[in-house]
Motif scaffolding. Sequence first.
Motif, PDB file in Angstrom:
ATOM      1  N   ALA A 117      60.863 -24.571 -29.177  1.00 22.71           N
ATOM      2  CA  ALA A 117      60.571 -23.145 -29.143  1.00 22.71           C
ATOM      3  C   ALA A 117      61.565 -22.381 -29.998  1.00 22.71           C
ATOM      4  O   ALA A 117      62.665 -22.853 -30.274  1.00 22.71           O
ATOM      5  N   GLY A 118      61.177 -21.210 -30.448  1.00 26.80           N
ATOM      6  CA  GLY A 118      62.130 -20.290 -31.054  1.00 26.80           C
ATOM      7  C   GLY A 118      62.155 -20.296 -32.566  1.00 26.80           C
ATOM      8  O   GLY A 118      62.422 -19.269 -33.167  1.00 26.80           O
ATOM      9  N   ASN A 119      61.900 -21.450 -33.218  1.00 24.72           N
ATOM     10  CA  ASN A 119      62.007 -21.454 -34.677  1.00 24.72           C
ATOM     11  C   ASN A 119      60.650 -21.695 -35.335  1.00 24.72           C
ATOM     12  O   ASN A 119      60.557 -22.251 -36.399  1.00 24.72           O
ATOM     13  N   GLY A 120      59.585 -21.289 -34.674  1.00 26.86           N
ATOM     14  CA  GLY A 120      58.243 -21.517 -35.199  1.00 26.86           C
ATOM     15  C   GLY A 120      57.958 -20.661 -36.408  1.00 26.86           C
ATOM     16  O   GLY A 120      58.650 -19.675 -36.664  1.00 26.86           O
ATOM     17  N   VAL A 121      56.945 -21.061 -37.161  1.00 25.42           N
ATOM     18  CA  VAL A 121      56.547 -20.255 -38.302  1.00 25.42           C
ATOM     19  C   VAL A 121      55.802 -19.009 -37.811  1.00 25.42           C
ATOM     20  O   VAL A 121      55.862 -17.956 -38.417  1.00 25.42           O
ATOM     21  N   LEU A 122      55.144 -19.154 -36.677  1.00 19.46           N
ATOM     22  CA  LEU A 122      54.450 -18.000 -36.082  1.00 19.46           C
ATOM     23  C   LEU A 122      54.767 -17.948 -34.598  1.00 19.46           C
ATOM     24  O   LEU A 122      54.710 -18.967 -33.898  1.00 19.46           O
ATOM     25  N   ARG A 123      55.135 -16.772 -34.123  1.00 25.00           N
ATOM     26  CA  ARG A 123      55.460 -16.638 -32.705  1.00 25.00           C
ATOM     27  C   ARG A 123      54.801 -15.379 -32.150  1.00 25.00           C
ATOM     28  O   ARG A 123      54.927 -14.310 -32.738  1.00 25.00           O
ATOM     29  N   LEU A 124      54.078 -15.544 -31.062  1.00 20.85           N
ATOM     30  CA  LEU A 124      53.465 -14.397 -30.399  1.00 20.85           C
ATOM     31  C   LEU A 124      54.179 -14.168 -29.069  1.00 20.85           C
ATOM     32  O   LEU A 124      54.447 -15.121 -28.344  1.00 20.85           O
ATOM     33  N   GLU A 125      54.496 -12.928 -28.802  1.00 18.41           N
ATOM     34  CA  GLU A 125      55.167 -12.583 -27.543  1.00 18.41           C
ATOM     35  C   GLU A 125      54.344 -11.568 -26.791  1.00 18.41           C
ATOM     36  O   GLU A 125      54.169 -10.447 -27.271  1.00 18.41           O
ATOM     37  N   ARG A 126      53.831 -11.950 -25.649  1.00 18.80           N
ATOM     38  CA  ARG A 126      53.088 -11.037 -24.755  1.00 18.80           C
ATOM     39  C   ARG A 126      52.067 -10.220 -25.522  1.00 18.80           C
ATOM     40  O   ARG A 126      51.942  -9.016 -25.317  1.00 18.80           O
ATOM     41  N   LEU A 127      51.373 -10.859 -26.441  1.00 21.94           N
ATOM     42  CA  LEU A 127      50.438 -10.130 -27.298  1.00 21.94           C
ATOM     43  C   LEU A 127      49.226  -9.679 -26.486  1.00 21.94           C
ATOM     44  O   LEU A 127      48.605 -10.471 -25.781  1.00 21.94           O
ATOM     45  N   ALA A 128      48.886  -8.394 -26.615  1.00 27.53           N
ATOM     46  CA  ALA A 128      47.755  -7.861 -25.853  1.00 27.53           C
ATOM     47  C   ALA A 128      46.928  -6.941 -26.735  1.00 27.53           C
ATOM     48  O   ALA A 128      47.451  -6.284 -27.637  1.00 27.53           O
ATOM     49  N   LYS A 129      45.638  -6.949 -26.493  1.00 27.84           N
ATOM     50  CA  LYS A 129      44.750  -6.024 -27.196  1.00 27.84           C
ATOM     51  C   LYS A 129      43.713  -5.481 -26.224  1.00 27.84           C
ATOM     52  O   LYS A 129      43.003  -6.238 -25.561  1.00 27.84           O
ATOM     53  N   ARG A 130      43.646  -4.170 -26.131  1.00 32.83           N
ATOM     54  CA  ARG A 130      42.576  -3.527 -25.373  1.00 32.83           C
ATOM     55  C   ARG A 130      41.783  -2.688 -26.362  1.00 32.83           C
ATOM     56  O   ARG A 130      42.326  -1.837 -27.056  1.00 32.83           O
ATOM     57  N   TYR A 131      40.477  -2.940 -26.452  1.00 32.38           N
ATOM     58  CA  TYR A 131      39.648  -2.183 -27.380  1.00 32.38           C
ATOM     59  C   TYR A 131      39.371  -0.795 -26.815  1.00 32.38           C
ATOM     60  O   TYR A 131      39.469  -0.594 -25.601  1.00 32.38           O
ATOM     61  N   PRO A 132      39.041   0.156 -27.676  1.00 35.02           N
ATOM     62  CA  PRO A 132      38.764   1.513 -27.191  1.00 35.02           C
ATOM     63  C   PRO A 132      37.670   1.543 -26.131  1.00 35.02           C
ATOM     64  O   PRO A 132      37.624   2.451 -25.303  1.00 35.02           O
ATOM     65  N   THR A 133      36.792   0.535 -26.129  1.00 42.21           N
ATOM     66  CA  THR A 133      35.747   0.476 -25.113  1.00 42.21           C
ATOM     67  C   THR A 133      36.305   0.125 -23.742  1.00 42.21           C
ATOM     68  O   THR A 133      35.580   0.164 -22.751  1.00 42.21           O
ATOM     69  N   GLY A 134      37.580  -0.268 -23.687  1.00 42.45           N
ATOM     70  CA  GLY A 134      38.190  -0.633 -22.410  1.00 42.45           C
ATOM     71  C   GLY A 134      38.276  -2.134 -22.202  1.00 42.45           C
ATOM     72  O   GLY A 134      38.916  -2.586 -21.261  1.00 42.45           O
ATOM     73  N   ASP A 135      37.613  -2.923 -23.067  1.00 43.49           N
ATOM     74  CA  ASP A 135      37.657  -4.374 -22.909  1.00 43.49           C
ATOM     75  C   ASP A 135      39.049  -4.903 -23.238  1.00 43.49           C
ATOM     76  O   ASP A 135      39.592  -4.596 -24.294  1.00 43.49           O
ATOM     77  N   LEU A 136      39.564  -5.681 -22.316  1.00 41.84           N
ATOM     78  CA  LEU A 136      40.862  -6.307 -22.542  1.00 41.84           C
ATOM     79  C   LEU A 136      40.615  -7.666 -23.201  1.00 41.84           C
ATOM     80  O   LEU A 136      40.223  -8.613 -22.539  1.00 41.84           O
ATOM     81  N   ALA A 137      40.815  -7.744 -24.520  1.00 38.98           N
ATOM     82  CA  ALA A 137      40.486  -8.969 -25.236  1.00 38.98           C
ATOM     83  C   ALA A 137      41.626  -9.968 -25.184  1.00 38.98           C
ATOM     84  O   ALA A 137      41.396 -11.166 -25.139  1.00 38.98           O
ATOM     85  N   LEU A 138      42.845  -9.487 -25.207  1.00 32.69           N
ATOM     86  CA  LEU A 138      44.012 -10.360 -25.099  1.00 32.69           C
ATOM     87  C   LEU A 138      44.904  -9.806 -24.013  1.00 32.69           C
ATOM     88  O   LEU A 138      45.150  -8.603 -23.947  1.00 32.69           O
ATOM     89  N   ASP A 139      45.401 -10.720 -23.175  1.00 25.53           N
ATOM     90  CA  ASP A 139      46.126 -10.259 -22.001  1.00 25.53           C
ATOM     91  C   ASP A 139      47.467 -10.985 -21.926  1.00 25.53           C
ATOM     92  O   ASP A 139      47.651 -11.896 -21.127  1.00 25.53           O
ATOM     93  N   GLY A 140      48.388 -10.625 -22.816  1.00 24.94           N
ATOM     94  CA  GLY A 140      49.724 -11.202 -22.758  1.00 24.94           C
ATOM     95  C   GLY A 140      49.770 -12.652 -23.200  1.00 24.94           C
ATOM     96  O   GLY A 140      50.053 -13.548 -22.407  1.00 24.94           O
TER      97      GLY A 140
END
Lengths: 264, 291
Positions: free
Chosen positions: B3-26
């Motif tokens: 862990a820690g030295n990856g080329v790509l790292r996501l931390e608690r990534l979340a996306k809620r669309y304006p419609t209210g749909d929670l597409a990504l939840d941490g």
Amino acid sequence: MPAARAWSPPPLIANPWLRWGAYGAVVLYLVLALGSIEVNWARVVAGLERGWAFVGAFLRPDFAARWPEIVDGMRESLTMTVTATVAGVTLSVPIGLGAARNIAHPAVYLACRALIAVSRSFQEVIIAILFVAMVGFGPFAGFLTISVATIGFLSKLLAEDIEDADPGQLEAVRATGCGWWQWIVYGVQPQVMPRLIGLCLYRLDINFRESAVVGIVGAGGIGATLNTAIDRYEFDVAAAILLIVIAIVMVAEYSSSRLRKWVQ
Amino acid sequence: MEAGNGVLRLERLAKRYPTGDLALDGVDLDIPAGQVLALIGPSGAGKSTLIRCVNRLVEPTAGRVFLGEAEVTALGKRELRRARRRMGMIFQEYALVERLTVMENVLSGRLGYVGFWRSWLRRFPQADVEHALALLGRVGLEAMVDKRADALSGGQRQRVGIARALAQNPDILLVDEPTASLDPKTSRQIMRLLVELCVERRLAAVINIHDVQLAQMFAGRVVGLRAGRVVYDGPPEGLTARTLTDIYGEEDWSKTIRPDEGETLGEAAAAAHAAALRPVRLDRDRVEGQV
């Protein structure tokens, strides 16, 4: 054996009262409207006579009597057409880009849409009257009129074409990390170019016809010559002018449709 | 996975669309260089949203994305464009610019590196042109350079899409359902090509994929997404009827769990090493059968 089941397509308006009421209202309105038209039959008969004189003149058009005026008018009209088309297209492209919701900033979008709405809200003849009042009689007023009309037409259709562009291709180009103008040139332009060229040619065609119309309200060109001829009851000259206009419109239409096929 | 030295790292990534749909939840993920990660999950689980949040084609609502040292989620417009150059993207419907030629499509991968006028006039630097031609050779399309993209078959188009992404010289590939529009044979060829290229270039890849068997065959790591959460993260062998039920819900998974024959990652990787020895040719023979 089960009984045969009848089927008919559902009517456009489900409620029968509303449906028949609407039909009845339309018929009643038509009857009343037709009844309100006053026809002066004596005037129609007199007019028919004048119409016949006009048709007769078509059979022997007089190209010679006013030839220099006709040539001047034509030259003015064609110049007006080409310059106004070039100016209109040049201005339409940036406005069209700004008026496409999927690529423009919302503020720019609103401004460009407003501009288009204004230039589309008046018929060419009305704009021509305005410009004649502003810059005086002559082809410059016609040039301005046709340029404005071209912007309203072309930027609206260009913007709509851009909005219909495939979002997948736009997204893919954006994902490369390109700048906004590169995005336009690689993502948008290839998708809309053939139609844009087609629309420009089509507009050139329309603009020639418009140039004949706006002359009638004093904006120069062949329309002015035509107007003068009719005012003087020189129907044979008017016929000659109309025949030339028809010929040019046909040539323009034919060649532009050939060109449009070629650019697809 | 270190862990820690990856080329790509996501931390608690979340996306809620304006419609209210929670597409990504941490979502937390750490992807080391050279790792091919298959992202599986039902439709609407957030797979497409996840890879689009990485390069911010979709703006995440919360959480952070790191590409190497750079925090992508903190970048301004200009820096974001620079960061996007390092992330090659490959799409389900290929998303080639249909009216441009194959070469123009591949060179469009260089847009982030080249100024406006050069790109508009198609006067790309010689090195870019050579790189693009070499890539087209590598994916077996050197004969198609000046064909228009809309004249190609599905498999060929996806090869152009791959070449375009690689033309960016990316650190990572973001791949969105690369095989969803392809037949089973072409799907395998495309997946094999992708994995080979990743091995050759020590490229990391996040591949969204519907087909569990393809994922098992070609990926070194599988992440299962359900309703925007990671519900499985491990090797392809770890996918059991139970884990698949966790990801997709109740179903008879007995036929899906382990492909009894056909390639495994090991075989694909070995083939890729052979390709590295004979750099350009390997995939060509396979392509010819299909052109």
